[in-house]
Enzyme design. Sequence first.
Site, short mmCIF file in Angstrom:
data_model
loop_
_atom_site.label_atom_id
_atom_site.label_comp_id
_atom_site.label_asym_id
_atom_site.label_seq_id
_atom_site.Cartn_x
_atom_site.Cartn_y
_atom_site.Cartn_z
N SER A 57 0.80 -1.22 0.00
CA SER A 57 0.00 0.00 0.00
C SER A 57 0.84 1.28 0.00
CB SER A 57 -0.96 0.02 1.19
OG SER A 57 -0.24 0.13 2.40
N HIS A 96 1.14 4.26 6.81
CA HIS A 96 0.57 5.12 5.76
C HIS A 96 1.00 6.56 5.96
CE1 HIS A 96 -2.94 2.33 4.31
NE2 HIS A 96 -1.75 1.90 3.97
N ASP A 123 -7.99 6.46 4.32
CA ASP A 123 -8.09 5.26 5.17
C ASP A 123 -9.36 5.17 6.00
OD1 ASP A 123 -5.67 4.34 4.25
OD2 ASP A 123 -4.52 5.04 5.98
#
Length: 181
Positions: A57, A96, A123
Site C-alpha cells: 500500500s 501510511h 483510510d
Amino acid sequence: MEFIADHIRELRRMNWRQMMAQGLQLGLIITSALMIWKSLMLVTGSESPVVVVLSGSMEPGFYRGDILFLNMGKKPIRTGEVVVFNLDGRDIPIVHRVIKVHERRNGTHIDILTKGDNNYGDDRALYNEGQEWLHQHHIMGRAVGFLPKVGMVTIVMNDYPALKFLLIGALGLLVLTTKDG
C-alpha cells in the site's frame, strides 16, 4: 540433518556444569536482545521502534518487506509524514502517509487522516466503525529511516510458523552446543 545430529551428540557429551554454562549464555543472549529493544523504546519514544512493511500500500515509497525505523518525537504530526498507527482492537499496525491534520485551537487535540501512497482513497474505510480520524494515541511513531527488503525474513516466518520454530530451535541448539575457545 547431519548438522543437527552432530550438535545433539555434542549436547549429550556435556556434563551438567557445561550444560548450565551454555544455558546461562543462551539466557544472556535473550536478555540482551530484550534490553536493547526496551532501550530503543525509551530513546525513540515509540512502543515499537522497528516495524516491517507488510503490504504494497505504500509503494513506491516503501515496499513489502522493508524495515522502518520509528521515532515519535515531540513535534506535532504534520501532513506528508509517514506514520505507523494501530487501531483500537486490532493487532497489526498500519504504515501510511498523513494527508490531513486538524489541530484544535487549544493545541491539545489533533485529528489525523491517513492514506497509503498506492491506495485510491483515504483510510476511513480501514478505521473502526464510526471513526473518521486518528488521534495521537493511535500513532506509534514516524518513519525516520528504512532498510529495503530486510524484513522479508519476518514475513516468511509469519507465513510459515513451522519454519520460525525450526529456526529458533536450531539457533538455540547451536548456542547450547558451541564451546568458547
